[in-house]
Structures are given as structure tokens and as C-alpha cells.
Design a protein around this motif. Structure first.
Motif, mmCIF file in Angstrom:
data_model
loop_
_atom_site.group_PDB
_atom_site.id
_atom_site.type_symbol
_atom_site.label_atom_id
_atom_site.label_comp_id
_atom_site.label_asym_id
_atom_site.label_seq_id
_atom_site.Cartn_x
_atom_site.Cartn_y
_atom_site.Cartn_z
ATOM 1 N N GLN A 71 0.838 -1.196 0.000
ATOM 2 C CA GLN A 71 0.000 0.000 0.000
ATOM 3 C C GLN A 71 0.874 1.248 0.000
ATOM 4 O O GLN A 71 0.586 2.224 -0.688
ATOM 5 C CB GLN A 71 -0.931 -0.012 1.212
ATOM 6 C CG GLN A 71 -1.860 1.179 1.262
ATOM 7 C CD GLN A 71 -2.874 1.083 2.390
ATOM 8 O OE1 GLN A 71 -3.164 0.009 2.905
ATOM 9 N NE2 GLN A 71 -3.423 2.216 2.771
ATOM 10 N N GLU A 127 0.700 4.373 -2.619
ATOM 11 C CA GLU A 127 0.441 5.751 -2.192
ATOM 12 C C GLU A 127 1.571 6.680 -2.617
ATOM 13 O O GLU A 127 1.328 7.825 -2.999
ATOM 14 C CB GLU A 127 0.204 5.789 -0.695
ATOM 15 C CG GLU A 127 -1.105 5.116 -0.322
ATOM 16 C CD GLU A 127 -1.286 4.901 1.161
ATOM 17 O OE1 GLU A 127 -0.301 4.972 1.925
ATOM 18 O OE2 GLU A 127 -2.437 4.635 1.563
ATOM 19 N N ARG A 168 -9.098 4.458 -6.570
ATOM 20 C CA ARG A 168 -9.437 3.494 -5.523
ATOM 21 C C ARG A 168 -8.227 2.591 -5.324
ATOM 22 O O ARG A 168 -7.519 2.297 -6.277
ATOM 23 C CB ARG A 168 -10.627 2.632 -5.945
ATOM 24 C CG ARG A 168 -11.914 3.403 -6.045
ATOM 25 C CD ARG A 168 -12.995 2.524 -6.672
ATOM 26 N NE ARG A 168 -14.256 3.216 -6.735
ATOM 27 C CZ ARG A 168 -14.613 4.056 -7.694
ATOM 28 N NH1 ARG A 168 -13.789 4.309 -8.687
ATOM 29 N NH2 ARG A 168 -15.783 4.647 -7.666
ATOM 30 N N VAL A 195 -9.817 -1.303 -0.523
ATOM 31 C CA VAL A 195 -9.182 -0.839 0.711
ATOM 32 C C VAL A 195 -9.696 0.546 1.056
ATOM 33 O O VAL A 195 -10.097 0.808 2.182
ATOM 34 C CB VAL A 195 -7.641 -0.851 0.584
ATOM 35 C CG1 VAL A 195 -6.989 -0.278 1.826
ATOM 36 C CG2 VAL A 195 -7.137 -2.258 0.306
ATOM 37 N N TYR A 196 -9.673 1.455 0.080
ATOM 38 C CA TYR A 196 -10.304 2.765 0.262
ATOM 39 C C TYR A 196 -10.570 3.401 -1.085
ATOM 40 O O TYR A 196 -9.996 3.041 -2.088
ATOM 41 C CB TYR A 196 -9.510 3.698 1.177
ATOM 42 C CG TYR A 196 -8.129 4.092 0.701
ATOM 43 C CD1 TYR A 196 -7.944 5.053 -0.285
ATOM 44 C CD2 TYR A 196 -7.003 3.542 1.284
ATOM 45 C CE1 TYR A 196 -6.690 5.425 -0.686
ATOM 46 C CE2 TYR A 196 -5.732 3.907 0.887
ATOM 47 C CZ TYR A 196 -5.586 4.854 -0.093
ATOM 48 O OH TYR A 196 -4.333 5.230 -0.493
ATOM 49 N N GLY A 197 -11.462 4.372 -1.055
ATOM 50 C CA GLY A 197 -11.820 5.082 -2.265
ATOM 51 C C GLY A 197 -13.318 5.008 -2.493
ATOM 52 O O GLY A 197 -14.005 4.282 -1.774
ATOM 53 N N MET A 232 -11.188 8.143 -3.983
ATOM 54 C CA MET A 232 -10.495 9.306 -3.455
ATOM 55 C C MET A 232 -10.374 10.295 -4.605
ATOM 56 O O MET A 232 -9.787 9.985 -5.652
ATOM 57 C CB MET A 232 -9.113 8.913 -2.937
ATOM 58 C CG MET A 232 -8.356 10.095 -2.364
ATOM 59 S SD MET A 232 -6.774 9.615 -1.644
ATOM 60 C CE MET A 232 -5.804 9.317 -3.122
#
Length: 57
Positions: free
Chosen positions: A17, A21, A40, A48-50, A52
Motif C-alpha cells: 500500500q 500511495e 481506488r 481498501v479505500y476510495g 479518493m
């Protein structure tokens, strides 16, 4: 209307990750120029996230 696909030359895969990033921090201007407005982060098929936003506002 869906999101535009990421151009093949900008789509990436990483081993961690943190690597993902770091890459995003360096290349988000190119993604914006290519029309990408949000990203994402996935691990395999798990979100995991998004999304964004890449909007500078």
C-alpha cells in the motif's frame, strides 16, 4: 455515465500500500491530465479505500 478507464500506461500494480500511495503522490498530475478524477486502492478484489478524489479543491 461511468468513470473513464485508466490509460494502460498509467495503470499500475504494487507490492505494498505504501508503494501505491507514493506512486499516486508522484503521478496524480498525469492522472488528472488523462481525465482520471478519482482513484481506488484495492488489495486483490477487496476495496481498501476510495474513491479518493484527485480534485485539487
Amino acid at each position: 455515465m461511468g468513470e473513464p478507464p485508466i490509460p494502460a500506461d498509467l495503470e499500475q500494480r504494487w507490492h505494498s500500500q505504501g508503494d501505491a500511495e507514493t506512486w499516486l503522490g508522484e503521478f496524480y498530475p498525469e492522472l488528472r491530465e488523462a481525465g482520471v478524477r478519482a482513484v481506488r486502492l484495492y488489495e486483490e478484489d477487496r476495496l481498501v479505500y476510495g474513491p479518493m478524489s484527485l480534485d485539487p479543491k
